[in-house]
Design a protein around this motif. Structure first.
Motif, short mmCIF file in Angstrom:
data_model
loop_
_atom_site.label_atom_id
_atom_site.label_comp_id
_atom_site.label_asym_id
_atom_site.label_seq_id
_atom_site.Cartn_x
_atom_site.Cartn_y
_atom_site.Cartn_z
N LEU A 25 0.72 -0.99 -0.38
CA LEU A 25 0.28 0.07 -0.01
C LEU A 25 0.75 1.14 -0.11
O LEU A 25 2.23 1.18 0.66
CB LEU A 25 -0.60 0.34 1.11
N GLY A 26 0.52 1.86 -0.88
CA GLY A 26 1.36 3.27 -1.26
C GLY A 26 0.57 4.83 -1.57
O GLY A 26 -0.48 4.18 -1.16
N ALA A 27 0.97 5.89 -0.91
CA ALA A 27 1.12 6.88 -1.35
C ALA A 27 1.27 8.12 -3.26
O ALA A 27 1.97 7.41 -2.83
CB ALA A 27 0.26 7.70 -0.44
N ALA A 28 1.01 8.44 -3.56
CA ALA A 28 1.10 9.27 -4.44
C ALA A 28 2.29 10.52 -3.64
O ALA A 28 2.39 10.67 -2.97
CB ALA A 28 0.11 10.58 -5.41
N PRO A 29 2.85 10.57 -4.42
CA PRO A 29 4.24 11.69 -4.34
C PRO A 29 4.09 13.39 -3.81
O PRO A 29 4.18 13.58 -2.87
CB PRO A 29 5.30 11.74 -5.36
N GLU A 30 2.55 13.55 -4.61
CA GLU A 30 2.21 14.61 -3.59
C GLU A 30 1.07 15.24 -2.10
O GLU A 30 1.27 16.25 -2.49
CB GLU A 30 0.90 14.96 -5.23
N VAL A 31 1.48 13.29 -2.39
CA VAL A 31 1.77 13.55 -0.90
C VAL A 31 1.81 13.17 0.19
O VAL A 31 1.21 13.13 1.53
CB VAL A 31 -0.59 13.10 -0.47
N GLY A 32 2.69 12.57 -0.31
CA GLY A 32 4.11 12.43 0.30
C GLY A 32 4.23 10.67 0.05
O GLY A 32 5.12 10.19 1.39
N GLY A 33 4.04 10.06 -0.25
CA GLY A 33 4.08 9.23 -0.65
C GLY A 33 5.05 9.01 -1.58
O GLY A 33 5.63 9.52 -1.99
#
Length: 138
Positions: A25-33
Motif C-alpha cells: 500500500l502506498g500513496a502518491a508523491p504529491e501527498v508525501g508518498g
C-alpha cells in the motif's frame, strides 16, 4: 475475516488478510508518498471488480455459456471534499465467447448486483453504480 496494515516507513504499508496474501500500500508523491503500492481506494475498486466478476463468471458457467475470455473494468469518480467517497462507478463486463446469450449475461449481472456481490451492495450506498455489457464473439 481479519486484515491489517503494517507500517514500513513514510506512507508505505504492507496489507495482509486472513487468506495469508500481502499487498503493498502506498500513496502518491504529491501527498508525501513514494508511489510504491496500491492506493487503498484503488483496492476497493479492484475488490468490487473482482467480487462481481466471480459472481458473473460462476453464473455464466452454470448457464453453460461458452466463455473464452472475461474481464470487468471499473471506473470511479470521487467526491471533491473529504472523505472523498466514490460517487459514480461504471462497471463494464466484457464477455468473449461462442454464441453467448445476451440475456444470460444480463441476468448474471443483475444477480450479482442485487443478490450476491457484497462489495457492490456496500459501495452502492454512496455511489451510483452503472453497468455496461459488451459481448464479443471469439
Amino acid at each position: 475475516m481479519d486484515a491489517k496494515a503494517t507500517w514500513k516507513h513514510g506512507l508505505s504499508f504492507e496489507g495482509w488478510a486472513t487468506s495469508g496474501f500481502t499487498v503493498n500500500l502506498g500513496a502518491a508523491p504529491e501527498v508525501g508518498g513514494e508511489n510504491d503500492g496500491f492506493r487503498p481506494m484503488e483496492l476497493l475498486l479492484v475488490g468490487l471488480a473482482g467480487c462481481t466478476a466471480m459472481d458473473v463468471i460462476s453464473i455464466l458457467e452454470k448457464k453453460r455459456q461458452q466463455v473464452t475470455g472475461f474481464e470487468v473494468r471499473a471506473h470511479a469518480e470521487r467526491a471533491n471534499e473529504h472523505p472523498k467517497v466514490f460517487t459514480e462507478i461504471t462497471l463494464e463486463y466484457i464477455v468473449t465467447g461462442h454464441n453467448i446469450d445476451p440475456e444470460a449475461v444480463k441476468r448474471a449481472v443483475e444477480l450479482s448486483e442485487n443478490k450476491y456481490c457484497s462489495a457492490q451492495a456496500m459501495l452502492g450506498k454512496t455511489a451510483n453504480i452503472q453497468h455496461k455489457i459488451t459481448i464479443l464473439e471469439g
